[in-house]
Every structure is written in structure tokens, then in C-alpha cells.
Design a protein around this motif. Sequence first.
Motif, mmCIF file in Angstrom:
data_model
loop_
_atom_site.group_PDB
_atom_site.id
_atom_site.type_symbol
_atom_site.label_atom_id
_atom_site.label_comp_id
_atom_site.label_asym_id
_atom_site.label_seq_id
_atom_site.Cartn_x
_atom_site.Cartn_y
_atom_site.Cartn_z
ATOM 1 N N ARG A 61 -1.026 -9.562 8.265
ATOM 2 C CA ARG A 61 -0.058 -8.477 8.366
ATOM 3 C C ARG A 61 1.384 -8.994 8.372
ATOM 4 N NH1 ARG A 61 -1.567 -3.676 10.628
ATOM 5 N NH2 ARG A 61 0.481 -3.047 9.855
ATOM 6 N N ASP A 62 1.536 -10.209 8.893
ATOM 7 C CA ASP A 62 2.887 -10.784 8.927
ATOM 8 C C ASP A 62 3.416 -11.090 7.529
ATOM 9 O OD1 ASP A 62 3.247 -10.823 11.756
ATOM 10 O OD2 ASP A 62 1.789 -12.459 11.834
ATOM 11 N N THR B 193 0.854 -1.182 0.000
ATOM 12 C CA THR B 193 0.000 0.000 0.000
ATOM 13 C C THR B 193 0.885 1.224 0.000
ATOM 14 O OG1 THR B 193 -1.429 1.324 1.386
ATOM 15 C CG2 THR B 193 -0.113 -0.274 2.507
ATOM 16 N N THR C 42 -0.677 -13.580 11.275
ATOM 17 C CA THR C 42 -1.802 -12.836 10.698
ATOM 18 C C THR C 42 -1.408 -12.397 9.287
ATOM 19 O OG1 THR C 42 -1.033 -10.663 11.370
ATOM 20 C CG2 THR C 42 -2.313 -11.908 12.989
ATOM 21 N N LEU D 3 -7.113 -10.066 14.734
ATOM 22 C CA LEU D 3 -6.820 -10.533 13.371
ATOM 23 C C LEU D 3 -6.699 -12.053 13.342
ATOM 24 C CD1 LEU D 3 -4.178 -8.135 11.750
ATOM 25 C CD2 LEU D 3 -6.508 -8.600 11.013
ATOM 26 N N TRP E 175 -0.555 -16.251 3.042
ATOM 27 C CA TRP E 175 -1.132 -16.355 4.386
ATOM 28 C C TRP E 175 -2.078 -17.559 4.449
ATOM 29 C CZ3 TRP E 175 -6.272 -15.645 6.172
ATOM 30 C CH2 TRP E 175 -6.384 -15.699 7.572
ATOM 31 N N ARG F 260 -0.886 -4.184 15.857
ATOM 32 C CA ARG F 260 -1.772 -5.133 15.201
ATOM 33 C C ARG F 260 -3.092 -5.264 15.947
ATOM 34 N NH1 ARG F 260 2.591 -8.472 12.173
ATOM 35 N NH2 ARG F 260 3.307 -6.436 11.519
ATOM 36 N N HIS F 261 -4.099 -5.413 15.186
ATOM 37 C CA HIS F 261 -5.388 -5.648 15.825
ATOM 38 C C HIS F 261 -5.363 -7.042 16.453
ATOM 39 C CE1 HIS F 261 -9.622 -6.305 16.390
ATOM 40 N NE2 HIS F 261 -9.814 -5.000 16.205
ATOM 41 N N LYS G 92 1.163 1.854 7.368
ATOM 42 C CA LYS G 92 0.182 1.459 8.375
ATOM 43 C C LYS G 92 0.855 1.481 9.746
ATOM 44 C CE LYS G 92 -2.434 -1.669 5.439
ATOM 45 N NZ LYS G 92 -2.712 -3.081 5.210
ATOM 46 N N GLU H 26 2.986 -8.986 5.009
ATOM 47 C CA GLU H 26 3.151 -7.734 4.260
ATOM 48 C C GLU H 26 4.619 -7.347 4.200
ATOM 49 O OE1 GLU H 26 0.459 -5.105 6.193
ATOM 50 O OE2 GLU H 26 -1.301 -6.022 5.254
#
Lengths: 351, 599
Positions: free
Chosen positions: A24-25, A2, A22, A14, A51, A10-11, A6, A27
Motif C-alpha cells: 500500500r505504501d 484503482t 507494505t 500486510l 515493493w 491498513r491491514h 480505498k 500506491e
Amino acid sequence: MTSIAKPPVRHPGLQRNALGFTVRDYEGAMSTLCAGCGHDSVTAALVQSFWELSLPPHRAAKMSGIGCSSKTTAYFMKQSHGFNSVHGRMPSVTSGASAANRDLTYIGISGDGDSLSIGLGQLSHAIRRNVRMLYVIDNNGVYGLTKGQFSASADIGSTSKKGEANMQQPIDPVLLALSLGATFVARSFSGDKAQLVPILKAGLSHNGLALIDVISPCVTFNDHEGSTKSYKFTREHEVEISAADFVPLRREITAPDTDSEVSVVAMHDGSTVRFRKTADSYDPTDREQAYAHVRACQLRHEVATGLLFIDESGQDMHAMAKTTTQPLVDLPFADLCPGNAALQSLMEQYR
Amino acid sequence: MSGINDFAFKMATVNGTGSASANSLLMQAIFRMGIPVTGKNIFPSNIQGLPTFYEVRVSKDGYTARPQHVDLVVALNPSTYAKDVATVRPGGYLVYDSSWPLESELEREGITIIGIPFGQMCVDTFIGDRDRTLLRNIVYAGALAALLEIDMDIIGQMLIEKFSKKKKLLESNNTAIRLGYDYAKQHFACPLPFHLEKMDATGDSILIDGNTAAGLGAVYAGATVGAWYPITPSTSLMEAFRGFCERFRVEPDTGLHKYCIIQAEDELAAAGIVIGAGWAGARAFTNTSGPGISLMQEFIGLAYYTEIPAVFYDVQRTGPATGMPTRTQQCDLMSLAYASHGDTKHIVLFPCSPEECFYIGTTAFDLAERFQTPVFVASDLDIGMNDWMCKRLVWDDSYQPDRGKVLDATELEQVKKFSRYLDVDGDGIAARTLPGVHPNGAYFVRGSGHDKHGAYTEDSDAYQEVVDRLTRKFATAATVVPAPEFHMQPDAHVAIVSLGSCHTAVLEAIDRLRDQGIVANYMRIKAFPFNSSVREFIDAHDAVFVVEQNRDAQLRSLLAIETGVPRDNMTPVLDYGGMPLTANVVVTAVANHFAEVSA
Ligand SMILES: Cc1ncc(C[n+]2csc(CCOP(=O)(O)OP(=O)(O)O)c2C)c(N)n1
Ligand code: SF4
């Protein structure tokens, strides 16, 4: 993946995959591509695929040449080794890396310029060698990074941003791959994540080179009227041949195989690819039919997408070379050096 | 004048007629008689029909450079008769096939012409064109055995070894040898004034060519990935590697290979494969020649800047362009030292013999991994494709490869954030990690501008920091690469600098110059970058001759650029016609120089 950084937090909610990671890992660094570039969507689909497959990032190697598309290896899976090589030569570097360490998952990202002009020879020979890798061509019909020249995949009559028309025959990577004997050939669209993700996942499990040509519009130089690689054109002209589901081995197969509308291809590692609603009883294991289908679509100015051909019975590079199953990098030196006694008996031949 | 165990002879034949095996039979038989011997194969760049020559030099004193003159020529190629007759030294001999009588204008005063009807004898004795052509070579080998007194028992034994499994071939070869031998014995005064007598001067030596030795060296060094694209004169290197791998590296129970050889689609791909494999942690190499090196330039720069180990064997041939593919030169020195665009400098090693080609394998791979950089081995056609007499190869079983600074999983466990290009130890060498070993080791290889952490940068300072470290790394390499070899004489007043395959000719020239009252010290360069002793040696002499095989004095230029010695302080001695160097070239150049100076 992106262009907006960000926050690192982390949420907690997730979802985690089998490795406990997750999305995100998976990215990578912040993308420096133009906002809206199709390549970023391909990256997102790759993140999703890895993922979902629960592939350990550090066991994957991201390989690329040079171009906007080739930059994208930096934008996913930062815990993987990445290699931006030189323009058009990613296939040879990947061949060598794979020769040395066959146990890694290799993902090659290339552009239509990278693969179909300067790198056409290397692409062809990587196909012949059947290097075990996922080979993604981010196909936008132009050279993005050098600002908009036609690439070898530009269709006859399609125009550049300045209005100039391309007069030369395009090279279609899918037809090329089919005719060279590629064992996995697919085409998709960066704007169609639902189709792209299962294909990427199937490609990652394929026993050989899985070539995926992804129409990935260049919003800056090739997303205008007259382009045949624009979002609008591709959306309007995409013909999905069949929807493919990839079912990894570890997941229970839910739909019954007896479903008459589903054909199943077993992958090398025991996973399966299931083709639903095979229009006109399209057989994804029939190379001639795949070729004919792509040609027919082309003549109608349509873009044939989907998993077009798959052959799991082929031998990959290592099978052809009869390489040991243990990666060569893991062999101890003592196993490689015959030692002085052997040398001395060999020396008798030179007396 | 030539005498016992000190002469040279030459076979002039037609490419593709199978003379190679007869020629090497002769050379090997002499070797087995304990006499130092050299064979130079001077062959055309085609498959069939053009002239080819094989020169054998016998030297009781152990000189193995190309001979200055030829005492006897076996002329079997009518198209080169005129030239062949002319190459015989006065008082020498010409053996020819008298099935077709020699035209009178080819006769030459002062040499003895020996006619033997090789062709006719073969037609009378053997059936079929193939046999008649092939065995004609063995017939002349038999005649030479009589004329030069080569031990027939040794030849007989060699034929048995060669044809142990092919009884019919053994019989026909034995017949052919006898045909030639008996004919010569019956018709001529055998042996000739110069001939062979058994000696004990080959001791534990072997006869081997450089490409075979280099291929073997790569096996012993633990190379597992080889990638190449066919090119003369380097092809046989990978073939040798393959052969030795098949012998030593196949799992007996599964038949699987502990190596991977990839015949690439071109040299670009070969270089890419080697770099990919080196990055993944394998010892990988490619073998090529000048044109291939040209194609690999882009990748060489990538490997230099991204710091990936890779070994390139360059078996040099004549240039420029396609040049003469089957002729030798040392013409890639500059292009190897500074290969690729941008500021680049590379480690180059210069083996002087097949023996060194073997040992240099370990040096090359150790240096490549230690310095994480491309390393070139600059061999040439003369070393690579000719059989040389060498000391028997031995292997030190305690050898362990130098893998350089590679962080393993345990070390990486301690690392929070790995930075690829940090100079922790001050030697210019950063630690690397191999893909797949540990999540903490992941980094991104990029040929584009990067900082010391490996991150993309266009910042001047961050960029410069990395390229300046590369300079530092190169300086460290200068202290580690093989130092020159010195041959000093107490009363020397001139100096010779040379490298690679010139070595044997230079050694011989030094002896001959001494006979003329010119005493020379000699430094053989073994590696680039130059060790500090290189400049010291040159500075210590008033007259320095740099002997090399190229037109533009490339070694001299490198010496001038890298050591700062003024170019004019070094007199070039150049030989670039494509033939292996003879001592004569060096002796004449040096002697003439002094004659001119004193005139
Ligand atoms: C040897 C060499 N020639 C030319 C270039 C310049 N160059 C960089 S990227 C590129 C084209 C990239 O086009 P494509 O592969 O289609 O990728 P895109 O940027 O469109 O994603 C070119 C020609 C180069 N880097 N190296
Ligand atoms: S120039 Fe085109 S291909 Fe490159 S980043 Fe921008 S939109 Fe993408």
C-alpha cells in the motif's frame, strides 16, 4: 491504480518488504482512467515490482509525457517525485534529470502516441544515449486521451472503433529499439502480471535504458473485433519466448545454476536474470536473433513477448560522458567554481 | 579626417583561406601596443569560397563601435574588388594583390592604390599550395605592419607564443611577415599618414568574445549541465564551456568530469534536458539562437508554469526564419519576453559586452533559481562572436550562489504535507523541494492546471490563484533584476534608450551629437521586466529615441506595453541590415529628427 478509493486504514497483517513498507505504501492517487484500462494493470505491476525490490519511493522519479498512459505516474508511489512533462518529450527531461542526479531511479511511462509519433526522435536518442531508466510504453495502438485516433503502432488492417482500417506501416518499438542498439528490450502484456513483474524488476536494475513495450488495451477505443491491441487478440496471439525471473542480489539464489534449462544473465548491480525453458535455445543476448524472432512472430500475426534482449556490458550516458560518480547536484559550489586566482592566470591568455 | 591611432582598415578575403588568424594577429598586436582597437568579423554563412571581411577600428579615444568609414582596404578577393574599391573613403588607400594586375575600371580617383604581389612572392618563396595560400595572409599582415607601423617585435613575440611547439611553422610565418614588411618598406612611403603609435590606453583590458566569456561565466556560476543543438552564432558558447570545464572541472586522479554536456538531437530536447536538470537541482543552461528559441517555446511555457529554473542564452542573429545566420540583430526581444503559448512573461537580461556576458552568468542563474523560472540572456552575434576590448574579468571569491527557496531534508522533516505552490512570504515565490532529498518533499510536477498545493485542478478560482501569484512573482522580479544604467548630462534635452550591443555605438553617438549641440541623456536597459525607473526616465524627457536592431521596434513595443508610455512618445531608431551598429546611424536619425522638427 484503482478507480475506487480505498480506506486509508491498513491491514496490520500486510506483508512488509525489507524497508518495512507494505504494498500500500507504493500506491498513488486514485486512477481517473476508464475502468478496465490496461494502463491500470501496468501500474499495479509497477507497484508490485517496486515493493518487491524494496526501492525507497522517495529515491525514485516518475517521468512521463502526455496521454492516458502518462497520467499513470500519479497513480503509484505517491512518495516519489513525479513529472508530467509535455507530449513526447519525457526522454529529454529524464536525460536532464539523470544528468543532474544520477543516483535516483528513473521510471518513464509513455504511450505509443507519446513515444512513436511526436516523441519518436526523443525516444530514439534516449536509447542512443542509454539513459539509465526504465522506459515503459503503454501500447494500445490508439490515442486514448484524444479519443481514438490511430497511433503509429497500429497494425496495417487493424480497424478503429468506427471501422476505419489503418493503411500505414506500424512502428514497432521493439524492432526500433533493437536496431538502435538498445541494451534492454522487452515486450509484455498488461494482462499478464506474472510475466510483466519480473521484467519490470529486471529493467529497474538494468545499467542503461530498459525499454518495455507493454500491450495495454484501451477498453474505450481499441478493444473491439479488428483491433490487434485488444485483450482478446493479445491473449490469443501472445508468444512468450521464455519466462524470465529476476533475482535481486540480496536474495539467496535458490535454483541451481546448473539446471540445463536455465540461462543466467548477471546484471550490473550483481542481480541476475534467469531465463527458463528457452525455447529453441533462444539466446537473450543475441541482438540479431531477437530481431529475427520478433519479425518472424510479426509475420505470423503473433505478439512476441518476454525479455527479448539484454546486454549488460554497454555504457550508460554517464559512463560515456565520464561524469563523476557523485551526483552533480551534490557537488559543493567550491568544487565547481575555479576562483579568482585561476581566472587571473587565465586572463593572461586574452592579453 | 583620420590620423594617428584613429582610423579603420578592412581585409576583404575569401572564406576558408585562413585569413582569420592573420586578422586577429593584426588586431591583437595593435592591442598590445596599448591602443584601443575593435575587430568585426563579417563572414558568410558557408564554409569555403564566399567573401569575408574583417574590419579593424583603431581609436585613441576608446570608441569601439563599428567604424563609419574605412581608410584602407586590403582587397584579396577579386569577386568583391568593385565593392571594396567603393568602400574606401576619399583620400584612403586600397592594397591589392598585384600578382594579377587590377583592371583599369576598378581604379578610382581620389584614393591611392598600392599593389603588392602577395601571391607571386608566396609562389617564389614557399612550397605547396596550402602553405602558399595560408601564408599569403601573413604576408599582407607584414605589409600592413610596415604601412601602419605596427610593432614588429610584438608581432614576432606573438608568433613565438603561437608556434612555440611548431618550429617549422614559426620559421615560415616569420619569413612571410618579413616578405610583406620589406616589400612595403622598399616600394612605398611608410608609414602612411594615418598610422599607429604606442599608447598606454588598454591598461588591464583583455580581448575576448562574448560567447567565450559567457561560457566561462557559466563555469564560474556553477552550472553543471549544458545541453544544446548546434546553431550559428551560439555554438562557440558551449564549446567554450566545454573547454573551460576540461581545464577546471576534471578530477585529476580519476579523469571524471564535474559537468555533463549533452549535444541534444534538437532544440526541443535541449530545452527538455535543461528543465529536467533544473528540476533535479542542477544549474543548467542551453545556448541557441532565434530558430532554436522558436522550437523551445512549448517547453518554456512548461518551465514557466511549473516553476523550474533554467537559463537560455539566445545569441541572436537576423530573422525571420533562417534569416542571415552570420549577421547580427536584436530581433528576438518580443519572442523572449513572452515566449510560449498562454499568458507567459519571462526575465530577460541584456548584456552589452563580453564582459557583461561573463558576469551575467551569475545573475542569470541566481535569478532563475530565486524565481524558479526560465531566464533568458539575450546576446547577439556581434557580442557573441567578435573580439571586444573589455576590462579584465575578476571574480569575487565570496560569491555564493542564490539557490532560492529550496527546502532541505531538515526543513522537510518538520513539514507534514508539502504544498508546492504556496506563497508564504507574499513575494509570489513558493518554496520548492528537490527529488530524492526527503520523502516529505515529494510532489508532482504538472503542466496541466494545478492548484496551490500542486494538485490537478480545473477549478477556476484555484487555477487563477496560481496564475495571479505568477504575476506577483514577476512584479517582485522587476524590483530585483538589474536596474538600467543611466548616463546623464546636466544640460540634456533629449533622451536615448537602448540595450545590448548598441551600447558602444550609442555612447559614441552621444559625444558626436553633443558636438552638434544636441545633448542627450541615455538609459541602457539591462533587464526585462522593467524596473520602475524605466518609465520615470522616459516620462522625464520630451524627445525619447529608442535605438535597437530590428525592423519592428520591438523594444519600443515592450516599453509601451509594459510601462504604459504611449508608443508615439518614443521615436524609433532602427538598424536591421545585419551589421553591427555604427554611431552614424544614431547621430543621423537624431539630428534629422531635429532638422525636420525645426524645418
Ligand atoms: C503538442 C501537443 N500536441 C497534441 C497534444 C494532444 N494529445 C494529448 S495526449 C495525445 C495522444 C496520447 O496518446 P498515447 O501516447 O498513445 O497515450 P494514450 O492516451 O493512448 O495512453 C495527444 C495527441 C498535446 N498534449 N500536445
Ligand atoms: S481512453 Fe483508453 S487509454 Fe485512456 S483511460 Fe480510457 S481505456 Fe485507458
